[in-house]
Motif scaffolding. Structure first.
Motif, PDB file in Angstrom:
ATOM      1  N   CYS A  29       0.746  -1.262  -0.027  1.00 25.36           N
ATOM      2  CA  CYS A  29       0.098   0.104  -0.056  1.00 25.36           C
ATOM      3  C   CYS A  29       0.935   1.131   0.077  1.00 25.36           C
ATOM      4  CB  CYS A  29      -1.099   0.072   1.163  1.00 25.36           C
ATOM      5  SG  CYS A  29      -2.277   1.380   1.210  1.00 25.36           S
ATOM      6  N   LEU A  31      -0.536   4.295   0.894  1.00 27.75           N
ATOM      7  CA  LEU A  31      -0.795   5.005   1.965  1.00 27.75           C
ATOM      8  C   LEU A  31      -0.556   4.734   3.417  1.00 27.75           C
ATOM      9  CD1 LEU A  31      -4.389   6.032   0.583  1.00 27.75           C
ATOM     10  CD2 LEU A  31      -2.190   6.963  -0.066  1.00 27.75           C
ATOM     11  N   CYS A  33      -2.789   5.137   6.453  1.00 31.23           N
ATOM     12  CA  CYS A  33      -3.798   5.537   7.214  1.00 31.23           C
ATOM     13  C   CYS A  33      -3.626   5.458   8.788  1.00 31.23           C
ATOM     14  CB  CYS A  33      -5.259   4.854   6.904  1.00 31.23           C
ATOM     15  SG  CYS A  33      -5.695   5.121   5.037  1.00 31.23           S
ATOM     16  N   TRP A  35      -5.526   4.690  11.485  1.00 34.38           N
ATOM     17  CA  TRP A  35      -6.136   3.639  11.871  1.00 34.38           C
ATOM     18  C   TRP A  35      -6.201   2.337  11.117  1.00 34.38           C
ATOM     19  CZ3 TRP A  35      -8.827   3.337   7.649  1.00 34.38           C
ATOM     20  CH2 TRP A  35      -9.374   4.236   6.935  1.00 34.38           C
ATOM     21  N   CYS A  36      -5.114   2.284  10.186  1.00 34.95           N
ATOM     22  CA  CYS A  36      -5.118   1.137   9.253  1.00 34.95           C
ATOM     23  C   CYS A  36      -5.031  -0.280   9.985  1.00 34.95           C
ATOM     24  CB  CYS A  36      -3.787   1.144   8.297  1.00 34.95           C
ATOM     25  SG  CYS A  36      -3.926  -0.483   7.496  1.00 34.95           S
ATOM     26  N   GLY A  72      -4.135  -3.876   1.782  1.00 30.46           N
ATOM     27  CA  GLY A  72      -3.229  -3.073   0.744  1.00 30.46           C
ATOM     28  C   GLY A  72      -4.029  -2.191  -0.164  1.00 30.46           C
ATOM     29  N   LYS A 119     -10.391   8.811   1.547  1.00 25.74           N
ATOM     30  CA  LYS A 119      -9.941   9.126   2.713  1.00 25.74           C
ATOM     31  C   LYS A 119     -10.073  10.576   3.428  1.00 25.74           C
ATOM     32  CE  LYS A 119      -7.740   5.339   2.369  1.00 25.74           C
ATOM     33  NZ  LYS A 119      -8.428   4.331   3.264  1.00 25.74           N
TER      34      LYS A 119
HETATM   35  S1  SF4 Z   1      -6.371   1.394   5.361  1.00 19.73           S
HETATM   36 FE1  SF4 Z   1      -5.897   0.569   3.489  1.00 19.73          FE
HETATM   37  S2  SF4 Z   1      -5.321   2.603   2.266  1.00 19.73           S
HETATM   38 FE2  SF4 Z   1      -5.127   3.060   4.246  1.00 19.73          FE
HETATM   39  S3  SF4 Z   1      -2.970   2.376   4.894  1.00 19.73           S
HETATM   40 FE3  SF4 Z   1      -4.450   0.687   5.403  1.00 19.73          FE
HETATM   41  S4  SF4 Z   1      -4.200  -0.680   3.453  1.00 19.73           S
HETATM   42 FE4  SF4 Z   1      -3.595   1.143   2.939  1.00 19.73          FE
END
Ligand code: SF4
Length: 227
Positions: A29, A31, A33, A35-36, A72, A119
């Motif tokens: 991935c 990004l 995030c 809270w991923c 991902g 997002k």
């Molecule tokens: S929530 Fe999804 S887009 Fe965001 S870091 Fe995690 S895997 Fe990547």
């Protein structure tokens, strides 16, 4: 393609929530995030051919049911994942694609149901949505916002209105973020935004959006993988 895991579970989100589903989770991935809950997909995994992935999906779902391509960020492997989605469609599967919409979705086969996770500010990845992807949305697609604050809610509400999403897609989903450190207890106290608070904001604004809860987090220990 690089695959973290392939497994069968209950679909936890979207308008398909509650249905059995095979998940094909791709590695990688771009990004991060805040809270991923899928950080284990950022690296590792194993190389699999398209035929091997198809074979595993067929083994898990010989009835040709629901398949979600996720990560991902699956569109980082566009060259391989687009033919995979087409082969799954040709074989009779209903195919969902979970994506942040940061990469172009132009080449995604039209029959795939895109679930685009736009997002919001508190994710730390605001403004990563590729705005040209609005034109790639189909009437059967869904747009999701994962929220952890009033600021996120207002961002999502304004995005929905500004881009007239009600006329473009099947569903707009507002979902409280779930604490990535949650383990053991399976209840709404681990939501970073109280679902009741979110419901009250939605009703006060007369928003025609769907409140979504990640039901797999309420069924299994939130820390479990492959569920
Ligand atoms: S929530 Fe999804 S887009 Fe965001 S870091 Fe995690 S895997 Fe990547």
């Amino acid at each position: 393609m690089q695959i973290t895991e392939i497994y069968k579970s209950i679909q936890g989100e979207s308008t398909h929530a509650g249905l059995p589903c095979v998940f094909v989770r791709l590695t990688g991935c771009n990004l991060r995030c805040t809270w991923c809950d899928s950080e284990y997909t950022f690296s590792g995994g194993r190389r699999m051919t398209l035929e091997a992935v198809l074979g595993e999906v067929e083994r898990l779902s010989p009835e040709r049911g629901l398949v979600e391509i996720t990560g991902g960020e699956p569109m980082l492997q566009e060259q391989e994942v687009v033919p995979l989605m087409q082969r799954l469609l040709d074989a009779g599967y209903t195919v969902l694609l979970e994506t942040s919409g940061e990469r172009s979705l132009e080449r995604v086969p039209k029959a795939v149901v895109k679930i685009v996770d736009v997002k919001c500010p508190d994710s730390g990845e605001e403004d990563t949505f590729h705005s040209a992807n609005l034109e790639a949305l189909q009437p059967h697609d869904e747009v999701k916002f994962v929220l952890s604050s009033r600021r996120d809610y207002e961002f999502a509400r304004d995005f929905v209105c500004r881009h007239s999403l009600a006329g473009r897609v099947k569903a707009m989903l507002f979902s409280p973020a779930f604490s990535k450190d949650a383990a053991g207890a399976r209840d709404a106290s681990h939501c970073l935004l109280d679902p009741r608070q979110l419901a009250e904001w939605m009703l006060a604004d007369s928003l025609a959006v769907r409140l979504g809860l990640q039901i797999h987090k309420f069924i299994w220990d939130p820390a479990m993988k492959s569920v």
